[in-house]
Design an enzyme around this catalytic site. Sequence first.
Site, PDB file in Angstrom:
ATOM      1  N   THR A 135     -12.835 -10.684   0.493  1.00  0.00           N
ATOM      2  CA  THR A 135     -12.394  -9.409  -0.087  1.00  0.00           C
ATOM      3  C   THR A 135     -12.952  -9.280  -1.484  1.00  0.00           C
ATOM      4  O   THR A 135     -12.825 -10.198  -2.289  1.00  0.00           O
ATOM      5  CB  THR A 135     -10.867  -9.358  -0.232  1.00  0.00           C
ATOM      6  N   PHE A 165      -9.867  -8.763   8.710  1.00  0.00           N
ATOM      7  CA  PHE A 165      -8.482  -8.280   8.726  1.00  0.00           C
ATOM      8  C   PHE A 165      -7.522  -9.253   9.405  1.00  0.00           C
ATOM      9  O   PHE A 165      -6.366  -8.908   9.641  1.00  0.00           O
ATOM     10  CB  PHE A 165      -8.410  -6.917   9.426  1.00  0.00           C
ATOM     11  N   ALA A 226      -6.102  -1.276   2.961  1.00  0.00           N
ATOM     12  CA  ALA A 226      -5.277  -1.777   4.074  1.00  0.00           C
ATOM     13  C   ALA A 226      -4.244  -2.767   3.546  1.00  0.00           C
ATOM     14  O   ALA A 226      -3.050  -2.672   3.858  1.00  0.00           O
ATOM     15  CB  ALA A 226      -6.167  -2.441   5.134  1.00  0.00           C
ATOM     16  N   CYS A 279      -3.944 -12.741  -0.197  1.00  0.00           N
ATOM     17  CA  CYS A 279      -4.584 -11.417  -0.244  1.00  0.00           C
ATOM     18  C   CYS A 279      -3.797 -10.318  -0.944  1.00  0.00           C
ATOM     19  O   CYS A 279      -4.349  -9.605  -1.785  1.00  0.00           O
ATOM     20  CB  CYS A 279      -4.901 -10.950   1.172  1.00  0.00           C
ATOM     21  N   GLN A 281      -1.333  -9.748  -3.220  1.00  0.00           N
ATOM     22  CA  GLN A 281      -1.232  -9.593  -4.671  1.00  0.00           C
ATOM     23  C   GLN A 281      -2.614  -9.448  -5.294  1.00  0.00           C
ATOM     24  O   GLN A 281      -2.860  -8.561  -6.116  1.00  0.00           O
ATOM     25  CB  GLN A 281      -0.489 -10.791  -5.254  1.00  0.00           C
ATOM     26  N   ARG A 445      14.644 -14.962   4.910  1.00  0.00           N
ATOM     27  CA  ARG A 445      13.758 -14.381   5.932  1.00  0.00           C
ATOM     28  C   ARG A 445      14.525 -13.780   7.099  1.00  0.00           C
ATOM     29  O   ARG A 445      13.917 -13.444   8.132  1.00  0.00           O
ATOM     30  CB  ARG A 445      12.831 -15.482   6.477  1.00  0.00           C
TER      31      ARG A 445
HETATM   32  C1  UDX Z   1      -2.781 -10.103   5.241  1.00  0.00           C
HETATM   33  C2  UDX Z   1      -3.158  -8.921   6.143  1.00  0.00           C
HETATM   34  O1  UDX Z   1      -2.117  -8.717   7.115  1.00  0.00           O
HETATM   35  C3  UDX Z   1      -4.482  -9.177   6.829  1.00  0.00           C
HETATM   36  O2  UDX Z   1      -4.862  -8.049   7.595  1.00  0.00           O
HETATM   37  C4  UDX Z   1      -5.539  -9.481   5.772  1.00  0.00           C
HETATM   38  O3  UDX Z   1      -6.761  -9.797   6.389  1.00  0.00           O
HETATM   39  C5  UDX Z   1      -5.097 -10.621   4.872  1.00  0.00           C
HETATM   40  O4  UDX Z   1      -3.819 -10.347   4.313  1.00  0.00           O
HETATM   41  P1  UDX Z   1      -1.738 -12.516   5.667  1.00  0.00           P
HETATM   42  O5  UDX Z   1      -1.561 -12.546   4.183  1.00  0.00           O
HETATM   43  O6  UDX Z   1      -2.397 -13.662   6.337  1.00  0.00           O
HETATM   44  O7  UDX Z   1      -2.591 -11.225   6.096  1.00  0.00           O
HETATM   45  O8  UDX Z   1      -0.299 -12.346   6.379  1.00  0.00           O
HETATM   46  P2  UDX Z   1       0.685 -11.122   6.596  1.00  0.00           P
HETATM   47  O9  UDX Z   1       1.231 -11.232   7.956  1.00  0.00           O
HETATM   48  O10 UDX Z   1       0.096  -9.818   6.238  1.00  0.00           O
HETATM   49  O11 UDX Z   1       1.898 -11.442   5.598  1.00  0.00           O
HETATM   50  C6  UDX Z   1       1.752 -11.371   4.188  1.00  0.00           C
HETATM   51  C7  UDX Z   1       3.083 -11.639   3.515  1.00  0.00           C
HETATM   52  O12 UDX Z   1       3.992 -10.561   3.737  1.00  0.00           O
HETATM   53  C8  UDX Z   1       3.796 -12.892   4.035  1.00  0.00           C
HETATM   54  O13 UDX Z   1       4.367 -13.589   2.959  1.00  0.00           O
HETATM   55  C9  UDX Z   1       4.861 -12.344   4.945  1.00  0.00           C
HETATM   56  O14 UDX Z   1       5.956 -13.184   5.069  1.00  0.00           O
HETATM   57  C10 UDX Z   1       5.225 -11.053   4.216  1.00  0.00           C
HETATM   58  N1  UDX Z   1       5.835 -10.055   5.109  1.00  0.00           N
HETATM   59  C11 UDX Z   1       5.097  -9.496   6.111  1.00  0.00           C
HETATM   60  C12 UDX Z   1       7.151  -9.668   4.910  1.00  0.00           C
HETATM   61  O15 UDX Z   1       7.815 -10.149   3.989  1.00  0.00           O
HETATM   62  N2  UDX Z   1       7.693  -8.717   5.746  1.00  0.00           N
HETATM   63  C13 UDX Z   1       6.988  -8.154   6.756  1.00  0.00           C
HETATM   64  O16 UDX Z   1       7.550  -7.292   7.464  1.00  0.00           O
HETATM   65  C14 UDX Z   1       5.653  -8.554   6.953  1.00  0.00           C
END
Ligand code: UDX
Length: 465
Positions: A135, A165, A226, A279, A281, A445
């Site tokens: 990214t 993604f 995104a 990613c 933040q 959670r």
């Molecule tokens: C993210 C994007 O989803 C992905 O498309 C991109 O390529 C990279 O960044 P990732 O960081 O691996 O992926 O995980 P993600 O499932 O998006 O969760 C990110 C954070 O949000 C986690 O800490 C998760 O616990 C939190 N989260 C997610 C929540 O607190 N609530 C939710 O409903 C969804």
Amino acid sequence: MSKKITKICCIGAGYVGGPTMSVIAQKCPNIKVTVVDLNQARIDAWNDPDTNNIPVYEPGLPEVVAEARGRNLFFSTKVDEAIAEAEMIFISVNTPTKTYGTGKGMAADLKYIELCARQIARVSTTDKIIVEKSTLPVRTAEAVKSILQNTGNGVQFQILSNPEFLAEGTAIEDLHAPDRILIGGDPTEEGQEALNALVDVYANWVPRERILTTNLWSSELSKLTANAFLAQRVSSINALSELCEHTGADISEVARSIGTDSRIGPKFLNASVGFGGSCFQKDILNLVYIARSYGLQQVADYWEQVIIMNDHQKRRFGNKIIKTLYNTVSGKKIAFLGWAFKKDTNDTRESPAIFVADDLLNEEANVSVYDPKVSEKQILGDLNYLHTRTESKNSELITIFDNAYDCCKGAHAIAIMTEWDEFKTYDWEKIYTNMTKPAFVFDGRNVVDRKKLLEIGFKVYTIGK
Ligand code: UDX
Ligand code: UDX
Ligand code: ADP
């Protein structure tokens, strides 16, 4: 006619480069894929004969690596060699937030990208297609192009943006059946030819209609957008979770109610102790920095609020623990279940657990930690990286356990930091018996059965209830 790719090199064998290239190799047996990294230990782990020891924990990945490694998938530290022979080079190195100088704490540090570009320019003797996988801030391709064109050996480079993604924990599913593949390239004939060469690689397993092509800048900006939208959903639901706690509304009921509106949709509405990961933040800070650099103050402030809300949510969780434990946690044992930023990954970057633990350590709590996939070294390293106190003080206050029951023994409170499935199936009666009373559970959670825990005798705090 686009050029047929037979050799790919990927620079960076991390959470993105490793799984992505493994799947490309699995799905394209006629392409030789070489993943290179400067980190010898990491490459050695990727080459471990037992694929369960590869450095990235990701369900399904060991099987993919076992299928392709040695056939057309290779992991190596011979960066120059791999660059020289490849027709297409993916750049998948880390782009952390800058920790120094202009843009400190906001902008992406492009040091590693620039080093890659210079290395590619130095080594290449044949034309190459360069693919940005990491990214990056919008218009990075321009910088990469400038370096390549001005320092190279007169060979031609085409630059493509192909953001990834995949979400960690579901990387293999996401790679096998992506919602879309996004490829940005130059509108020139050569640019389109390069773009089509990459389309052909993905078309080996992704339906054509899911492969979107745009110009370079749209592709780069779409990735930041995104992630900003996804993170915004989490901050939005988390903001309302605090309101729920004060009004008697239940955040799970609210999420279900709004999620049935097809314009809103049911996914990504889980209230939590805050989002983490490498990613969200970083990308939002990047977006904010870019907006400010164009003088777009309102745009910058709007997105920055997503981060401010997330910081508040993490801090609020720690404060809730302290306040509930009669305003002092000094010398008390607080057991953390989970340290990873989400389930099914061993990645801890920006994990809320790190920041909540740091706040509790400031109050001189004794924090014990159990995570099914994160090592002791990683947990201590995460805390030491913050430089809040000396490393020896961290080691003194933190104890890491290899099972949850010992971790919780004698604890005054349990803090659930990651939604690992196994936490749901524990013998909570047994855990309760061995804790100091009153025994508290702070579920960051919404994973455990609140009603059951209350019946056992626990005092339970759940976010948004
Ligand atoms: C993210 C994007 O989803 C992905 O498309 C991109 O390529 C990279 O960044 P990732 O960081 O691996 O992926 O995980 P993600 O499932 O998006 O969760 C990110 C954070 O949000 C986690 O800490 C998760 O616990 C939190 N989260 C997610 C929540 O607190 N609530 C939710 O409903 C969804
Ligand atoms: C809204 C809610 O949609 C509806 O569920 C609720 O019951 C009442 O409020 P309404 O205000 O009638 O309905 O119309 P809506 O379609 O939501 O549009 C609201 C505004 O947003 C309009 O000015 C519309 O032009 C604007 N809008 C909507 C956009 O600018 N872009 C979009 O993508 C969608
Ligand atoms: P991501 O989540 O983006 O994949 P990681 O930190 O997991 O990030 O992986 C990035 C990898 O890139 C690291 O293993 C790092 O050693 C590697 N790397 C960084 N710069 C270079 C470089 N110039 N050449 C080769 N590898 C590099």
